[in-house]
Design a protein around this motif. Sequence first.
Motif, PDB file in Angstrom:
ATOM      1  N   SER A 242       0.836  -1.205   0.000  1.00  0.00           N
ATOM      2  CA  SER A 242       0.000   0.000   0.000  1.00  0.00           C
ATOM      3  C   SER A 242       0.871   1.257   0.000  1.00  0.00           C
ATOM      4  O   SER A 242       0.634   2.193  -0.773  1.00  0.00           O
ATOM      5  CB  SER A 242      -0.909  -0.043   1.233  1.00  0.00           C
TER       6      SER A 242
ATOM      7  N   ASP B 140      -5.029   1.434  -8.449  1.00  0.00           N
ATOM      8  CA  ASP B 140      -4.846   0.600  -7.261  1.00  0.00           C
ATOM      9  C   ASP B 140      -4.369  -0.804  -7.637  1.00  0.00           C
ATOM     10  O   ASP B 140      -4.774  -1.363  -8.659  1.00  0.00           O
ATOM     11  CB  ASP B 140      -6.172   0.484  -6.488  1.00  0.00           C
TER      12      ASP B 140
ATOM     13  N   ARG C  46      -4.614   2.646  -1.928  1.00  0.00           N
ATOM     14  CA  ARG C  46      -3.800   2.288  -3.105  1.00  0.00           C
ATOM     15  C   ARG C  46      -3.707   0.790  -3.392  1.00  0.00           C
ATOM     16  O   ARG C  46      -3.078   0.382  -4.367  1.00  0.00           O
ATOM     17  CB  ARG C  46      -2.387   2.883  -3.036  1.00  0.00           C
TER      18      ARG C  46
END
Length: 232
Positions: free
Chosen positions: A113, A122, A157
């Motif tokens: 992340s 993402d 993310r």
Amino acid sequence: MSQGTDISMHLNSTLDAIRRAEQQHSRPAHSVTLVAVSKQQPVEKIHAAYAAGQRDFSENYVQEALQKIKLIQQPDIIWHFIGAIQSNKTRLIAENFQWVHSVSRYKTAERLSEQRPASMVDLNVCIEVNIDSEVSKSGINVNEAKELALHIAKLPRIKLRGLMAIPAARDNYDDQVGLFKKVAALQQELNDSGLQLDTLSMGMSQDYLAAIAAGSTLVRIGTALFGTRNYE
Ligand SMILES: *Cc1c(COP(=O)(O)O)cnc(C)c1O
């Protein structure tokens, strides 16, 4: 016959078998994605599969994968990482793959992340579940999976998409289905607790039809497409 023709034939017969299994189990057409496992296979075979229309490829070893990604340079290939994740490799994974199927610790997800470049979409993540705890050591135990999933789902993310499992090889189709159904049941339980998971990454060359019967949405197939791997 050329290697390219072989791969194209194997690809088409595997896709046919996947589509038939979807129908047989009343699954929507194209609800199962074929991911070609190209680990320990030469770049030429990836080129051949690409030429035959394959776009999702997966690798288990970061260095090997990066060499291939660089050599192949096809922007529409979707690269999946399915191998064991060492902490010092998370940055390279976060920067070079669209999917990671083998996350089994919060720390790993946290690093992915933090290290996923903000300029990229993402990173899709699956949690690897140890559904076969007597024989396997990889993946999180089933009874710890929910807590891990609820935590990982909050990280920015990365996008938690579902579960991945690699049960030990079994010859019996019903045994295979039974084990995969446990993974599907766990996914259902997680969705009942508020998650929105849409991916079940399960099924390999020997058991993908059983996995589709149990609800797999993504099968990872190597040998049946490319032949035996080169272990040198
Ligand atoms: C190697 C590998 C596969 C592919 O296995 P085959 O039996 O060659 O189809 C699938 N998933 C994972 C995680 C692997 O490591």
